[in-house]
Every structure is written in structure tokens, then in C-alpha cells.
Write a protein that holds these residues in place. Structure first.
Motif, short mmCIF file in Angstrom:
data_model
loop_
_atom_site.label_atom_id
_atom_site.label_comp_id
_atom_site.label_asym_id
_atom_site.label_seq_id
_atom_site.Cartn_x
_atom_site.Cartn_y
_atom_site.Cartn_z
N ILE A 213 -27.57 -6.63 13.34
CA ILE A 213 -28.78 -6.14 12.77
C ILE A 213 -28.45 -4.76 11.66
O ILE A 213 -28.99 -4.60 10.93
CB ILE A 213 -29.52 -5.77 14.05
CG1 ILE A 213 -30.16 -7.05 14.60
CG2 ILE A 213 -30.70 -4.87 13.23
CD1 ILE A 213 -31.08 -6.85 15.69
N TYR B 165 -30.26 -7.52 7.71
CA TYR B 165 -31.83 -7.82 7.93
C TYR B 165 -32.05 -9.20 8.21
O TYR B 165 -31.71 -10.18 7.57
CB TYR B 165 -33.04 -7.42 6.90
CG TYR B 165 -34.25 -7.46 7.39
CD1 TYR B 165 -35.08 -6.66 7.91
CD2 TYR B 165 -35.00 -8.79 7.19
CE1 TYR B 165 -36.39 -6.95 8.43
CE2 TYR B 165 -36.37 -8.77 7.34
CZ TYR B 165 -37.00 -8.08 8.12
OH TYR B 165 -38.08 -8.26 8.46
N HIS B 166 -32.85 -9.48 9.31
CA HIS B 166 -33.17 -10.67 9.95
C HIS B 166 -34.60 -10.87 10.06
O HIS B 166 -35.35 -9.96 10.46
CB HIS B 166 -32.52 -11.01 11.39
CG HIS B 166 -30.91 -11.08 11.15
ND1 HIS B 166 -30.27 -9.97 11.21
CD2 HIS B 166 -30.21 -12.07 11.31
CE1 HIS B 166 -29.01 -10.25 11.15
NE2 HIS B 166 -28.85 -11.66 11.08
N ASP B 167 -35.28 -11.95 9.70
CA ASP B 167 -36.63 -12.10 9.68
C ASP B 167 -37.11 -12.04 11.13
O ASP B 167 -38.37 -11.47 11.28
CB ASP B 167 -37.15 -13.27 9.01
CG ASP B 167 -36.82 -13.26 7.63
OD1 ASP B 167 -37.04 -12.16 7.12
OD2 ASP B 167 -36.40 -14.16 6.80
N SER C 199 -34.61 -1.08 12.72
CA SER C 199 -35.63 -1.60 11.81
C SER C 199 -36.82 -1.89 12.40
O SER C 199 -37.01 -2.79 13.49
CB SER C 199 -35.07 -2.99 10.91
OG SER C 199 -36.13 -3.71 10.50
N SER D 276 -39.12 -3.25 11.11
CA SER D 276 -39.99 -4.42 10.45
C SER D 276 -39.56 -5.62 11.15
O SER D 276 -39.92 -6.71 10.83
CB SER D 276 -39.70 -4.34 9.06
OG SER D 276 -39.95 -3.20 8.43
N MET D 277 -38.55 -5.72 12.03
CA MET D 277 -38.03 -6.78 12.65
C MET D 277 -38.71 -7.32 13.83
O MET D 277 -38.54 -6.60 14.85
CB MET D 277 -36.52 -6.60 12.78
CG MET D 277 -35.60 -7.93 12.58
SD MET D 277 -33.76 -7.56 12.98
CE MET D 277 -33.68 -6.51 11.59
N GLY E 89 -43.26 -10.02 9.98
CA GLY E 89 -42.06 -9.03 9.41
C GLY E 89 -42.03 -8.51 7.99
O GLY E 89 -41.71 -7.76 7.51
N SER F 38 -42.33 -5.01 5.96
CA SER F 38 -41.20 -4.61 5.21
C SER F 38 -41.75 -4.04 3.67
O SER F 38 -41.56 -3.25 3.32
CB SER F 38 -40.17 -5.74 4.79
OG SER F 38 -39.51 -6.15 5.95
#
Length: 295
Positions: A22, A26-28, A52, A54-55, A101, A105
Motif C-alpha cells: 500500500i 494505491y488500491h481501490d 491512505s 481513501s482506501m 474510494g 480520492s
């Protein structure tokens, strides 16, 4: 199963490997078990929070334990599923998580844009008064509970200074709201600041939160504060002293925690001497005074 839905998948045997991945990419969405070696799923969310926000994370567990589910949601899990996994339920959860997510972002990018637009570098000027103002703002911005008064002529950039204070502070991800007190008559200004309950007046078809309540946790700028009439000044003074508001027509006192920034181009001392502005409110909003110099 998710591979057949055209998702790009990555597998990690240990949560520590996931955390390292991570950091680099970035991963959704992240799908994690609750019980794992090294750390559990809730600890994983805590680790990820600093990397993050946003994840989204979907947690999976072998048994439905209410206390674990509550801990997971409080920690910030997007969804909490129990085994055996219902594939349709998982697919829906992943789809929702991916969409949320991406929206998060976009919001983070917008906030990042605000932070760059309202950085200390935007306070242009090389003179001694501007340097002094910039240094004072740098000392003040980390203090989210500060009560600040901005003083200066019309057009010198008091609104810009207020935004710099907010967007360079630890509460920059919270709401920033501003209202020009001279733009509304007193009764509407009161309703706008404090909100109102249904039936409080003829057009109050529903209850509505005021700006002070909406901005709780963030910063509010009250421009041209000397335009408040004396009755509203008294109510605003009570708010600053108690950090509680009461909506128009309401009985409940609602706690509100925010940074209060006031601005004026008026000679406040003269307004106090003439009785147009309450002396006790003047002392409350004048805890820290910043003179915004003209060019």
C-alpha cells in the motif's frame, strides 16, 4: 470469483506485506480477514489510516460477533461480512467500495488543491508588516481553538488570511465556512448562523442546521462582524463563552467546537465607545488580533 468480474487482484499471505504494498501503490479496495498473523484486521485498518484515508477496507470473519463488528465499523471498515461468503453480497460490497474510494480520492485532490492555493506562499509581500503577519499566522494556525480577529481596510485580503489559517492547520480537512454579516438582515443572519426548528417562523417548514453547527470541527469566518445588531451580539457572545448553540425556536443546547475568526474594517474601539458594539464581545473576539496591511 472476483477475477471473473474483471477485477485486478493481488494476494498477500501476511498483513505486513499488504501494508508495504500500500505504501508503494494505491488500491481501490482491500479485503481482509479479521484474524491473521502479525496483526488483526482492525489493527490493519489503523495502520492503513495513516497511509491512505481513501482506501476502503472490507473485513471478513468466520463468525458474526456483534462486538467485533462494532469495533470494525468504529475503526473505519467500509463493510463487515461473515463466512461463508455470499459472492453476490461480496461483489456488491466491492462495487460500492470502489465507487466510494474513488469519490474520496477526488475529494482529497480537491482539498489538496485548496491547501496549495491557500498556503503561506500566497501571502504575498516583502515588507516588515507582512512578514510579521505571516509569522503570527504560522504560530496560530496549529492552534485550532484560537479565537482570532482580522483587522484591515476593505480589499486587503482578510478572507485570504482566514483561509490560509484554516488550510495550513491540523483541521484543514474539516469545513471552512464564511458569512458576510452585512449581507443579511438581523433575523435572517441569526437563522443562518444558529439554524432553526420547524415552525420557528412562517417559512420554517423543516428544521435546518445553522452554519456554526455545520462547520463544527472546522473554521468559520464572520466578516464585517460589526454589522450584527446588539441582540444577536449577545447570542453570539453566549456561543463563544459556552461553545453551545440554540437554534431559533429550539430548546436544546447543541455543543459546537470550531475555530472562530472574525473580520472587520471598522474602528471597533469607536464602535464600543459609542455603544454600537458590545465591549464584552469585543474582548472575546479580540483574543488574538491580526492586522492585515494594505499593499
Amino acid at each position: 470469483g472476483l477475477r471473473n468480474e474483471q477485477f485486478n487482484m493481488k494476494y498477500f499471505a501476511r498483513p505486513t506485506a499488504l501494508v508495504e504494498a500500500i505504501k508503494a501503490e494505491y488500491h481501490d479496495v482491500v479485503i481482509s480477514d479479521v484474524m491473521m498473523p502479525d496483526m488483526d484486521g482492525i489493527e490493519l485498518i489503523d495502520k492503513m489510516r495513516g497511509l491512505s484515508r481513501s482506501m476502503p477496507v472490507i473485513l471478513v470473519t468466520a463468525k458474526a460477533a456483534v462486538d467485533t463488528a462494532v469495533r470494525a465499523m468504529k475503526a473505519g471498515a467500509f463493510e463487515y461480512l461473515t463466512k461463508p461468503i455470499n459472492f453476490d453480497e461480496l461483489k456488491l460490497a466491492v462495487g460500492r467500495a470502489v465507487e466510494v474510494g474513488r469519490l474520496r480520492s477526488e475529494v482529497d485532490e480537491i482539498k489538496s488543491g485548496f491547501k496549495s492555493r491557500y498556503s503561506f506562499d500566497n501571502l504575498i509581500g516583502e515588507s516588515e508588516p507582512v512578514d510579521a503577519m505571516r509569522d503570527l499566522i504560522k504560530r496560530l494556525s496549529p492552534v485550532s481553538e484560537a479565537v482570532i480577529l482580522l483587522r484591515g481596510e476593505s480589499g486587503v485580503g482578510k478572507n485570504l488570511v482566514a483561509r490560509v489559517i484554516h488550510y495550513t492547520s491540523p483541521i484543514s480537512d474539516k469545513r471552512y465556512l464564511e458569512i458576510n454579516c452585512a449581507s443579511l438582515p438581523s433575523n435572517l443572519l441569526e437563522a443562518e448562523l444558529f439554524g432553526y426548528e420547524k415552525g420557528a417562523f412562517t417559512d420554517a417548514k423543516n428544521s435546518k442546521k445553522g452554519l456554526l453547527e455545520v462547520a463544527s470541527g472546522g473554521t468559520v469566518l464572520l466578516d464585517e462582524i460589526t454589522s450584527m445588531d446588539l441582540g444577536l451580539q449577545a447570542k453570539f457572545l453566549s456561543f463563544i463563552e459556552n461553545r453551545r448553540i440554540r437554534r431559533v425556536g429550539g430548546l436544546e443546547e447543541i455543543p459546537v467546537d470550531l475555530r472562530v475568526v472574525s473580520a472587520t474594517n471598522s474602528d471597533l474601539e469607536s464602535d464600543v465607545a459609542s455603544g454600537r458594539f458590545r465591549s464584552d464581545l469585543f474582548y472575546r473576539i479580540n483574543v488574538v488580533s491580526i492586522i492585515v496591511p494594505p499593499l
